[in-house]
Design a protein around this motif. Structure first.
Motif, PDB file in Angstrom:
ATOM      1  N   GLN A 118     -40.670  -5.173  18.377  1.00  0.00           N
ATOM      2  CA  GLN A 118     -39.860  -4.395  19.418  1.00  0.00           C
ATOM      3  C   GLN A 118     -38.452  -4.996  19.876  1.00  0.00           C
ATOM      4  O   GLN A 118     -38.340  -6.159  19.983  1.00  0.00           O
ATOM      5  N   GLU A 131     -38.883  -9.003  20.025  1.00  0.00           N
ATOM      6  CA  GLU A 131     -40.251  -9.270  20.456  1.00  0.00           C
ATOM      7  C   GLU A 131     -41.318  -9.134  19.435  1.00  0.00           C
ATOM      8  O   GLU A 131     -40.905  -7.966  18.458  1.00  0.00           O
ATOM      9  N   PHE A 133     -45.478  -8.799  18.342  1.00  0.00           N
ATOM     10  CA  PHE A 133     -46.611  -8.761  18.752  1.00  0.00           C
ATOM     11  C   PHE A 133     -47.948  -9.507  17.880  1.00  0.00           C
ATOM     12  O   PHE A 133     -47.787  -9.504  16.747  1.00  0.00           O
ATOM     13  N   TRP A 138     -47.434  -9.599  23.420  1.00  0.00           N
ATOM     14  CA  TRP A 138     -46.085  -9.482  22.665  1.00  0.00           C
ATOM     15  C   TRP A 138     -45.243 -10.863  23.289  1.00  0.00           C
ATOM     16  O   TRP A 138     -45.394 -11.420  24.354  1.00  0.00           O
TER      17      TRP A 138
END
Length: 173
Positions: A118, A131, A133, A138
């Motif tokens: 993201q 970022e 995951f 995150w």
């Protein structure tokens, strides 16, 4: 005109429609839920009602503000698989030992998988801090040796055709 049905939920007081104080519709009016024993499984049921497939973070102590009127549910125990908050175990409708300062809240989000990417803090959906995951959380990506090739991989993973820039943070902490 939409007709509310017993067991419908709404989130009130948040900054988006995916967060707020949990309110339940029952017999003609909306009421709140007490935060006693409120946990992630309860939030999961609420979020799946609000937006199927979403999961949630649980908050207590009227995190998104105190409600008014009736407190409909208390001591809610969901497994996370129920289709409605009313299907979860609870202390009985309108049976509570709470005040509105104990109203339950949630923040709903689309669950992520390891490796999902993201962009955060940019002015648009196609820019921001990268970022990733991993292991249920995150985290950021270090910009050491970060270049346009790396940025292009991230952009393609997010559905864009490529990257036009790969800025690094200037200076050191």
């Amino acid at each position: 005109m939409h007709k509310d049905n017993d067991g419908d939920v709404q989130l009130v007081g948040g900054t988006t429609s995916l967060e707020g104080r949990v309110e339940v519709y029952y017999q003609g009016s909306w009421g709140t839920v007490c935060d006693d024993y409120w946990d992630e499984q309860d939030a999961m049921v609420v979020c799946n009602q609000v937006m199927p497939g979403y999961v949630g973070i649980n908050f207590g102590h009227a995190y998104f503000g105190e409600g008014v009127g009736d407190i409909i549910l208390d001591d809610v125990y969901c497994t996370g698989t129920e289709s409605s908050l009313l299907d979860c175990a609870h202390s009985g409708l309108y049976n509570h030992d709470c005040m509105h300062v104990e109203d339950a809240s949630v923040r709903c989000y689309m669950p992520a998988n390891d490796g999902d990417i993201q962009l955060i803090g940019g002015g648009a959906a196609y820019q921001g801090r990268v970022e990733i995951f991993y292991n249920l959380q995150w985290g950021t990506v270090c910009d050491d040796s970060w270049d346009l090739q790396d940025a292009t991989v991230v952009c393609r993973q997010l559905g864009f055709t490529g990257a036009t820039d790969a800025p690094q943070r200037v200076g050191h902490w």
